[in-house]
Design an enzyme around this catalytic site. Structure first.
Site: not given
Ligand code: PAF
Length: 281
Positions: A33, A36-37, A61, A153, A179, A190
């Protein structure tokens, strides 16, 4: 704050909240985290009786196994940050709790109505199927009143809005602004993988995006696209994967300026893939 790893425990917590008529805010994350989170969590804490944050590095994903393996993880630090931010429930399941082996082989398919054919979808095949697969599971479990997503995103956010419409989830999706670090670099888990030198170079991405706004509407979207590509690619260690100027709702490329228009970019900084975007009109 409580930390829950099993679906049965989460179900019990959610049932108790629903019977007590508490509103639930939800922030899905993959951990590692950053500020932004935490902004998303703080907003959820303000707007709901109870805030749930999921921490799950979703294997379905990732289309690149190296990216999955190298994705930063630091659960203890995440727990500390979430506690301070006022989170009530952390849901941090293992992959086997969320998926059976058939699902892990990823046959899940969602009809994106074309939103997945461009940009991230083009360069990360299967990525958005994995995102919808996990977010739809999480929505069914958490049953949030509101769910918070960052605009960094941008394409993911459009896809989440479509998923909610198509699958009739009764949740309000709250779009939250990007943010940025003081330098302008968009916050991302990342970024932790960048060396100090790369971090300085990565700042050029947002600088170029901000500067590009000065050329609207003097340059056409096509001309501006070329200008941005040239400017970013001229920076040592930066290589643009795509830059597209799109209509914000359909994500289709535009050739004349219309509102709302957004420029979305994915750039490799060394081995680290970064994304960012900017509103033009
Ligand atoms: O944006 C992210 O961190 C991921 O794509 C999410 C929405 C948590 C789904 O795994």
């Amino acid at each position: 704050m409580i930390i829950v790893q099993s679906i049965s425990k989460l179900n019990a917590e959610i049932e108790a909240l629903k019977s007590a008529r508490k509103t639930i805010g939800f922030v899905p994350t993959m951990g590692a985290l950053h500020k932004g989170h935490i902004e998303l969590v703080s907003r959820s804490v303000k707007e709901n009786n109870c805030s749930v944050v999921s921490i799950f590095v979703n294997p379905t994903q990732f289309n690149n196994p190296v990216d999955l393996e190298k994705y930063p993880r630091d659960l203890n630090r995440d727990i500390e940050l979430l506690d301070k931010a006022g989170c009530d429930i952390i849901f941090a399941p293992e992959a086997k709790e969320m998926y059976n082996s058939e699902e892990l082989n990823n046959n899940f398919e969602f009809d994106f109505g074309g939103l997945d054919k461009v940009m991230e979808g083009q360069f990360r095949p299967g990525h958005f199927n994995g995102v919808v697969q996990i977010v739809s599971k999480l929505f069914k479990l958490v049953q949030p009143d509101k769910a918070y997503f960052g605009e960094k995103d941008f394409q993911q956010l459009s896809i989440i809005h479509r998923m909610v419409d198509v699958l009739n989830f009764r949740v309000e999706i709250i779009d939250c602004p990007i943010v940025r670090e003081e330098s302008g670099l968009a916050m991302s888990s990342r970024n932790e993988r960048l060396t100090a030198t790369q971090r300085k170079k990565a700042v050029e991405i947002s600088k170029v995006l901000f500067e590009s706004r000065n050329f609207v509407p003097k340059l056409s979207p096509g001309e501006l696209k070329n200008w941005v590509l040239e400017k970013i690619n001229a920076v040592d260690e930066l290589e643009v994967e795509y830059f597209e100027i799109v209509y914000a709702t359909t994500l289709q490329t535009i050739d004349k300026w219309t509102t709302p228009a957004v420029g979305c970019v994915a750039v490799f900084c060394g081995e680290v893939r970064l994304i960012d975007n900017i509103r033009y009109k």
